[in-house]
Design a protein around this motif. Structure first.
Motif, PDB file in Angstrom:
ATOM      1  N   ARG A  13       0.858  -1.182  -0.151  1.00 37.96           N
ATOM      2  CA  ARG A  13      -0.104  -0.010   0.356  1.00 37.96           C
ATOM      3  C   ARG A  13       0.552   0.913  -0.114  1.00 37.96           C
ATOM      4  NH1 ARG A  13      -1.009   3.769   2.943  1.00 37.96           N
ATOM      5  NH2 ARG A  13       0.194   3.289   5.138  1.00 37.96           N
ATOM      6  N   GLN A  14       1.837   1.179   0.334  1.00 37.40           N
ATOM      7  CA  GLN A  14       3.302   2.586   0.473  1.00 37.40           C
ATOM      8  C   GLN A  14       3.435   2.202  -0.349  1.00 37.40           C
ATOM      9  OE1 GLN A  14       3.795   4.479   3.227  1.00 37.40           O
ATOM     10  NE2 GLN A  14       4.652   5.765   1.616  1.00 37.40           N
ATOM     11  N   LEU A  15       3.687   1.705  -1.453  1.00 39.78           N
ATOM     12  CA  LEU A  15       4.302   2.125  -3.006  1.00 39.78           C
ATOM     13  C   LEU A  15       3.451   2.501  -3.095  1.00 39.78           C
ATOM     14  CD1 LEU A  15       6.779  -1.338  -3.251  1.00 39.78           C
ATOM     15  CD2 LEU A  15       6.954   0.046  -2.962  1.00 39.78           C
ATOM     16  N   PHE A  16       2.288   1.595  -3.274  1.00 39.74           N
ATOM     17  CA  PHE A  16       1.507   2.960  -4.612  1.00 39.74           C
ATOM     18  C   PHE A  16       0.654   4.367  -4.179  1.00 39.74           C
ATOM     19  CE2 PHE A  16      -0.105  -2.107  -5.631  1.00 39.74           C
ATOM     20  CZ  PHE A  16      -0.356  -1.234  -6.563  1.00 39.74           C
ATOM     21  N   SER A  17       0.879   3.860  -2.488  1.00 36.77           N
ATOM     22  CA  SER A  17       0.461   6.096  -2.248  1.00 36.77           C
ATOM     23  C   SER A  17       2.016   6.820  -2.517  1.00 36.77           C
ATOM     24  CB  SER A  17       0.635   5.762  -0.227  1.00 36.77           C
ATOM     25  OG  SER A  17       1.930   5.737   0.118  1.00 36.77           O
ATOM     26  N   GLU A  18       3.014   6.162  -2.985  1.00 35.44           N
ATOM     27  CA  GLU A  18       4.098   7.304  -3.336  1.00 35.44           C
ATOM     28  C   GLU A  18       4.776   6.736  -4.827  1.00 35.44           C
ATOM     29  OE1 GLU A  18       7.908   4.282  -1.701  1.00 35.44           O
ATOM     30  OE2 GLU A  18       6.909   5.624   0.624  1.00 35.44           O
ATOM     31  N   ARG A  19       3.436   6.254  -5.143  1.00 30.00           N
ATOM     32  CA  ARG A  19       3.358   6.103  -6.843  1.00 30.00           C
ATOM     33  C   ARG A  19       4.729   5.404  -7.150  1.00 30.00           C
ATOM     34  NH1 ARG A  19      -1.289   8.493  -7.898  1.00 30.00           N
ATOM     35  NH2 ARG A  19      -2.141  10.515  -6.304  1.00 30.00           N
ATOM     36  N   LYS A  20       4.821   3.986  -7.194  1.00 32.63           N
ATOM     37  CA  LYS A  20       5.564   3.183  -7.721  1.00 32.63           C
ATOM     38  C   LYS A  20       4.977   1.839  -7.772  1.00 32.63           C
ATOM     39  CE  LYS A  20       9.384   5.443  -4.819  1.00 32.63           C
ATOM     40  NZ  LYS A  20      10.047   5.226  -3.611  1.00 32.63           N
ATOM     41  N   PRO A  21       3.629   2.288  -8.792  1.00 34.00           N
ATOM     42  CA  PRO A  21       3.435   0.390  -8.916  1.00 34.00           C
ATOM     43  C   PRO A  21       4.125   0.234  -9.693  1.00 34.00           C
ATOM     44  CG  PRO A  21       2.462   2.448 -10.545  1.00 34.00           C
ATOM     45  CD  PRO A  21       3.183   2.888  -9.876  1.00 34.00           C
ATOM     46  N   ALA A  50       5.441  -1.961  -7.281  1.00 35.99           N
ATOM     47  CA  ALA A  50       4.235  -2.717  -6.091  1.00 35.99           C
ATOM     48  C   ALA A  50       4.123  -4.251  -6.896  1.00 35.99           C
ATOM     49  CB  ALA A  50       3.311  -2.155  -6.201  1.00 35.99           C
ATOM     50  N   ARG A  51       4.130  -4.074  -8.588  1.00 36.91           N
ATOM     51  CA  ARG A  51       4.218  -5.693  -9.046  1.00 36.91           C
ATOM     52  C   ARG A  51       4.585  -6.592  -8.542  1.00 36.91           C
ATOM     53  NH1 ARG A  51       4.136  -8.714 -13.181  1.00 36.91           N
ATOM     54  NH2 ARG A  51       2.710  -9.016 -14.742  1.00 36.91           N
ATOM     55  N   GLY A  52       5.713  -6.249  -8.144  1.00 37.03           N
ATOM     56  CA  GLY A  52       6.132  -7.987  -7.799  1.00 37.03           C
ATOM     57  C   GLY A  52       5.655  -8.496  -6.197  1.00 37.03           C
ATOM     58  N   PRO A  53       6.007  -7.957  -5.436  1.00 39.73           N
ATOM     59  CA  PRO A  53       4.781  -7.891  -3.982  1.00 39.73           C
ATOM     60  C   PRO A  53       3.690  -8.126  -4.657  1.00 39.73           C
ATOM     61  CG  PRO A  53       6.417  -5.955  -3.420  1.00 39.73           C
ATOM     62  CD  PRO A  53       6.653  -6.411  -5.243  1.00 39.73           C
ATOM     63  N   MET A  54       2.835  -7.613  -5.224  1.00 40.65           N
ATOM     64  CA  MET A  54       1.524  -7.864  -5.364  1.00 40.65           C
ATOM     65  C   MET A  54       1.724  -9.196  -6.100  1.00 40.65           C
ATOM     66  SD  MET A  54      -1.125  -5.842  -4.658  1.00 40.65           S
ATOM     67  CE  MET A  54      -2.580  -6.876  -5.495  1.00 40.65           C
ATOM     68  N   ILE A  55       2.127  -9.680  -7.182  1.00 41.24           N
ATOM     69  CA  ILE A  55       2.621 -11.281  -7.680  1.00 41.24           C
ATOM     70  C   ILE A  55       2.663 -12.160  -5.837  1.00 41.24           C
ATOM     71  CG2 ILE A  55       2.573 -12.647  -9.548  1.00 41.24           C
ATOM     72  CD1 ILE A  55       3.741 -10.314 -10.800  1.00 41.24           C
ATOM     73  N   ARG A  56       3.428 -11.654  -5.321  1.00 41.53           N
ATOM     74  CA  ARG A  56       4.072 -12.763  -4.118  1.00 41.53           C
ATOM     75  C   ARG A  56       2.827 -13.057  -3.527  1.00 41.53           C
ATOM     76  NH1 ARG A  56       9.116 -10.322  -4.980  1.00 41.53           N
ATOM     77  NH2 ARG A  56       8.712  -8.639  -2.976  1.00 41.53           N
ATOM     78  N   GLN A  57       1.886 -12.039  -2.701  1.00 43.97           N
ATOM     79  CA  GLN A  57       0.759 -11.482  -2.043  1.00 43.97           C
ATOM     80  C   GLN A  57      -0.553 -12.704  -2.792  1.00 43.97           C
ATOM     81  OE1 GLN A  57       1.075 -11.527   1.175  1.00 43.97           O
ATOM     82  NE2 GLN A  57       3.558 -11.528   0.787  1.00 43.97           N
ATOM     83  N   LEU A  58      -0.567 -12.368  -3.670  1.00 45.22           N
ATOM     84  CA  LEU A  58      -1.759 -13.370  -4.347  1.00 45.22           C
ATOM     85  C   LEU A  58      -1.456 -14.311  -4.540  1.00 45.22           C
ATOM     86  CD1 LEU A  58      -4.282 -13.472  -5.686  1.00 45.22           C
ATOM     87  CD2 LEU A  58      -2.788 -12.802  -8.220  1.00 45.22           C
ATOM     88  N   SER A  59      -0.584 -14.571  -4.699  1.00 43.75           N
ATOM     89  CA  SER A  59      -0.130 -16.067  -4.083  1.00 43.75           C
ATOM     90  C   SER A  59      -0.306 -16.919  -2.784  1.00 43.75           C
ATOM     91  CB  SER A  59       1.173 -16.554  -5.117  1.00 43.75           C
ATOM     92  OG  SER A  59       2.711 -16.613  -4.237  1.00 43.75           O
ATOM     93  N   CYS A  60       0.277 -15.792  -2.180  1.00 43.23           N
ATOM     94  CA  CYS A  60      -0.358 -16.195  -0.715  1.00 43.23           C
ATOM     95  C   CYS A  60      -1.842 -16.371  -0.333  1.00 43.23           C
ATOM     96  CB  CYS A  60       0.341 -15.718   0.075  1.00 43.23           C
ATOM     97  SG  CYS A  60       1.949 -15.524  -0.348  1.00 43.23           S
ATOM     98  N   PHE A  61      -2.386 -15.923  -1.009  1.00 41.99           N
ATOM     99  CA  PHE A  61      -3.921 -15.963  -0.787  1.00 41.99           C
ATOM    100  C   PHE A  61      -4.171 -16.677  -1.913  1.00 41.99           C
ATOM    101  CE2 PHE A  61      -8.233 -15.396  -2.533  1.00 41.99           C
ATOM    102  CZ  PHE A  61      -8.797 -15.107  -1.605  1.00 41.99           C
ATOM    103  N   ILE A  62      -4.388 -17.227  -2.787  1.00 43.40           N
ATOM    104  CA  ILE A  62      -4.386 -18.571  -3.172  1.00 43.40           C
ATOM    105  C   ILE A  62      -3.980 -19.774  -2.660  1.00 43.40           C
ATOM    106  CG2 ILE A  62      -3.833 -20.121  -5.259  1.00 43.40           C
ATOM    107  CD1 ILE A  62      -4.014 -17.284  -7.007  1.00 43.40           C
ATOM    108  N   GLN A  63      -3.205 -19.711  -2.300  1.00 44.50           N
ATOM    109  CA  GLN A  63      -2.640 -21.224  -1.161  1.00 44.50           C
ATOM    110  C   GLN A  63      -3.655 -20.651  -0.415  1.00 44.50           C
ATOM    111  OE1 GLN A  63       1.805 -20.192  -0.430  1.00 44.50           O
ATOM    112  NE2 GLN A  63       2.200 -22.031  -1.103  1.00 44.50           N
TER     113      GLN A  63
END
Length: 154
Positions: A59-67, A70-83
């Protein structure tokens, strides 16, 4: 580690995603070592706890406008959610390529899960994807807590 064809989804294992870590490691290892399955409730809880920490960093990366950062961590956390989604249904992740066919049959899941996951998968570097993933983690954790308190049918 060899990635099975059924798990070789381009978002998680594509050429542009060079990772030192292997996503879905526990599920891949379960193919070779099925006696290690199922995983403990603590391992499932770890996925929720990990989101609480990593989700805030994303969320902090997005608030700093660094999408793009944020992409890599989002993909990692999406994999955690799917698990977490599969594990909360006492299943290992066995198919990421055709996930949209298996996810609807899972009994413990957030509402409109397919549409919401598709949005995140298609646009992981967008803040709206973070919002959805945050809500999905929250909803799933509540459903797991409710489901674990219900008497189980034998």
């Amino acid at each position: 580690m060899k990635i099975p064809d059924s798990l070789n989804h381009p978002l998680f294992f594509g050429k542009d995603n060079k990772r030192a870590e292997v996503l879905f490691r526990e599920d891949i290892e379960a193919l070779s070592f099925p006696h290690q399955w199922p995983l403990s409730p603590e391992q499932l809880q770890n996925k929720f706890d990990q989101w609480k920490t990593e989700g805030e960093r994303i969320r902090q990366l997005f608030s700093e406008r660094k999408p793009q950062e944020a992409r890599g961590p989002m993909i990692r956390q999406l994999s955690c959610f799917i698990q977490a989604l599969y594990w909360s249904n006492k299943r290992r992740v066995d198919d990421l390529v055709q996930w949209h066919e298996t996810v609807p049959s899972l009994p413990v899941k957030p509402v409109n899960i397919v549409e919401r996951l598709e949005m995140i998968i298609n646009r992981p570097a967008h803040f709206t994807a973070w919002i959805q993933l945050n809500e999905l983690f929250s909803e799933l954790e509540k459903k797991v807590a409710t489901h674990s308190r219900l008497p189980h049918k034998e």
